[in-house]
Design a protein around this motif. Structure first.
Motif, PDB file in Angstrom:
ATOM      1  N   ASP A  80       0.808  -1.219   0.000  1.00 58.90           N
ATOM      2  CA  ASP A  80       0.000   0.000   0.000  1.00 58.90           C
ATOM      3  C   ASP A  80       0.845   1.274   0.000  1.00 58.90           C
ATOM      4  N   ASP A  81       2.123   1.152  -0.285  1.00 60.83           N
ATOM      5  CA  ASP A  81       3.022   2.310  -0.376  1.00 60.83           C
ATOM      6  C   ASP A  81       2.902   2.899  -1.784  1.00 60.83           C
ATOM      7  N   ASN A  82       2.188   4.019  -1.882  1.00 61.15           N
ATOM      8  CA  ASN A  82       1.914   4.603  -3.193  1.00 61.15           C
ATOM      9  C   ASN A  82       3.181   5.092  -3.893  1.00 61.15           C
ATOM     10  N   LEU A  83       4.111   5.648  -3.126  1.00 63.54           N
ATOM     11  CA  LEU A  83       5.354   6.129  -3.723  1.00 63.54           C
ATOM     12  C   LEU A  83       6.163   4.961  -4.272  1.00 63.54           C
ATOM     13  N   ALA A  84       6.227   3.866  -3.492  1.00 62.51           N
ATOM     14  CA  ALA A  84       6.929   2.680  -3.968  1.00 62.51           C
ATOM     15  C   ALA A  84       6.209   2.059  -5.159  1.00 62.51           C
ATOM     16  N   THR A  85       4.891   2.141  -5.181  1.00 64.76           N
ATOM     17  CA  THR A  85       4.128   1.634  -6.320  1.00 64.76           C
ATOM     18  C   THR A  85       4.473   2.391  -7.585  1.00 64.76           C
ATOM     19  N   PHE A  86       4.618   3.698  -7.471  1.00 69.91           N
ATOM     20  CA  PHE A  86       5.039   4.493  -8.625  1.00 69.91           C
ATOM     21  C   PHE A  86       6.444   4.072  -9.067  1.00 69.91           C
ATOM     22  N   GLY A  87       7.325   3.803  -8.099  1.00 70.79           N
ATOM     23  CA  GLY A  87       8.660   3.330  -8.422  1.00 70.79           C
ATOM     24  C   GLY A  87       8.617   1.982  -9.119  1.00 70.79           C
ATOM     25  N   ARG A  88       7.725   1.102  -8.648  1.00 68.24           N
ATOM     26  CA  ARG A  88       7.573  -0.202  -9.308  1.00 68.24           C
ATOM     27  C   ARG A  88       7.117  -0.028 -10.754  1.00 68.24           C
ATOM     28  N   PHE A  89       6.180   0.885 -10.964  1.00 66.09           N
ATOM     29  CA  PHE A  89       5.703   1.132 -12.324  1.00 66.09           C
ATOM     30  C   PHE A  89       6.839   1.632 -13.215  1.00 66.09           C
ATOM     31  N   CYS A  90       7.627   2.584 -12.704  1.00 64.51           N
ATOM     32  CA  CYS A  90       8.753   3.128 -13.475  1.00 64.51           C
ATOM     33  C   CYS A  90       9.753   2.038 -13.819  1.00 64.51           C
ATOM     34  N   PHE A  91      10.074   1.213 -12.823  1.00 62.07           N
ATOM     35  CA  PHE A  91      11.069   0.168 -13.065  1.00 62.07           C
ATOM     36  C   PHE A  91      10.528  -0.906 -14.002  1.00 62.07           C
ATOM     37  N   GLY A  92       9.259  -1.287 -13.810  1.00 63.81           N
ATOM     38  CA  GLY A  92       8.666  -2.279 -14.689  1.00 63.81           C
ATOM     39  C   GLY A  92       8.632  -1.819 -16.134  1.00 63.81           C
TER      40      GLY A  92
END
Length: 437
Positions: free
Chosen positions: A286-298
């Motif tokens: 549920d970490d939105n900032l980390a989710t954005f990072g996951r999207f960028c890396f993916g």
């Protein structure tokens, strides 16, 4: 990237007509291109390397690996000048004949091939958590199933893009990939400051060194390898002299070291002994900032996969066909490579072991051993005299790291988990209680 042709010996060369049309670049632009070729997906495993080696000793090793990378890149161009070669393949072919060319080709096949497997594993790990942030997509949803996500990204993105015959069509993603990497670094630093203090460090988190140091060197070697681009960037210089190339190399590797060290420290200091091969597996769902990072890396991984597929396909076609592939052969070979990579990534999904394996098996000889061996073979002096001493030491070190790293990776594989929330993500545990047995 320049178009390529195959000479009568099967060696990949830059097309002279294309090279003549390319404008020569400044040292600044060459440095940027080189930094971009170094800073890539391998950076995501550097916090894990710190966990393997210990943070203080890990940082020291990172500096050593960067120094060896810098030195071996310059050594590679020196060897090219001595032998009149304009590519890594032709250098090894001119120095050690066809057997050497076959060994290099095998390593140049293994490195991007195993990298593609790691990319699929990473996509499955990261994008499943991105999809779970969509309303209605829970842990039991099909978009939270890593195997489905890997297959989906393969059919919709990586396979169609990999079918391009001209690598120049993929060149526009390099700048975007660099921007996304910097965004990921910023996210890691922010979370080190905000999440790190809430997680009690593991026992011996700040010891100077740990036992898995050799495996950490493999991960670092995987992150820093860029030798396949060296000749191409060298010939792009307006004045391709060894002095100018040395400056470009020092600036590029030094900048990459700073970025890599910052990411490694930020990632490891946040999670200490809990750090996994894919650092994004450590962040809460549920970490939105980390989710954005996951999207960028993916997204960055999906756009990088076809570049590695291009290299793998070229190596295979050079060895087997020694000619340009027909359209049908091109499609068939591409589909075969992508299918095998996808099958392996579906069957085996521990990223940390994949990074260690690729670093020890292919990156280490490509960085430590082969450039040094080529220079020693071409150098007029004896192996124990003058500037030949350091290449000899690198060969010995590379053989030790390669053999020991492979042995430890096979005998002591590291544990990993996928899609499982870490204990500190629960509200009752975020202050750092001991995880349940």
């Amino acid at each position: 990237m320049a178009q390529q042709q195959i000479n009568e010996e099967g060696t990949t060369l830059i097309s002279p007509n294309k090279a003549a049309r390319e404008s020569k670049g400044s040292m600044i632009s060459a440095s940027f291109n080189f930094i971009n070729s170094i800073i890539g997906s391998g950076i995501i495993g550097l916090p894990y390397a710190m966990n393997q080696a210990g943070l203080p000793f890990g940082l020291l090793l990172l500096v050593v690996v960067a120094f060896i990378t810098d030195y071996s890149i310059v050594l590679l161009i020196k060897g090219g000048n001595l032998s009149g070669s304009n590519s890594y393949q032709s250098l090894v072919r001119n120095t050690f004949g066809f057997p050497g060319f076959l060994i290099l080709s095998a390593l140049q096949f293994l490195y991007p091939f195993i990298a593609m497997i790691s990319y699929n594993i990473t996509v499955g790990d990261t994008l499943t958590k991105v999809f779970q942030r969509i309303p209605g997509v829970g842990p039991d949803h099909i978009f939270a199933e890593r195997h489905f996500v890997i297959l989906l990204s393969t059919f919709l993105f990586t396979l169609p893009i990999s079918l391009y015959r001209n690598i120049e069509r993929l060149g526009k993603v390099s700048f975007l990939s660099m921007v996304l990497t910097l965004i990921i670094l910023i996210i890691a630093v922010i979370r080190a400051a905000t999440l790190g203090p809430q997680i009690i460090p593991t026992e011996n988190a700040w010891v100077f060194a740990k036992w898995n140091t050799i495996q950490a060197v493999g991960v670092m070697s995987f992150a820093f390898i860029c030798h396949h681009n060296s000749f191409l960037i060298y010939t792009s210089l307006e004045q391709p002299t060894l002095s100018n190339w040395s400056q470009v190399t020092h600036i590029s590797v030094g900048s990459a070291l700073i970025i890599s060290a910052a990411f490694a420290v930020a990632g490891y200091s946040t999670f200490t002994g809990y750090t996994q091969g894919d650092i994004f597996e450590n962040y809460c769902r549920d970490d939105n900032l980390a989710t954005f990072g996951r999207f960028c890396f993916g997204f960055s991984i999906i756009t990088t996969f076809p570049l590695e597929c291009f290299v793998t396909r070229e190596v295979v076609s050079n060895i087997i066909c020694c000619r340009d592939l027909s359209k049908a052969e091109h499609v068939a070979l591409t589909m075969l490579i992508v299918a095998v990579c996808t099958a392996i990534s579906l069957a085996y999904d521990c990223l940390g072991v994949i990074l260690e394996l690729n670093g020890a098996l292919s990156a280490t000889p490509l960085i430590f051993i082969i450039p040094s061996a080529c220079f020693l073979k071409l150098s007029p002096g004896r192996w124990y005299q003058g500037e030949n001493r350091l290449p000899v030491m690198l060969i010995i070190t590379g053989l030790f790291v390669m053999i020991t790293g492979l042995t430890m990776t096979v005998i002591y594989p590291q544990d990993c988990s996928h899609g499982v929330e870490m204990f500190y993500c629960a509200d009752s545990n975020i202050t750092g209680t001991v995880p349940p047995e």
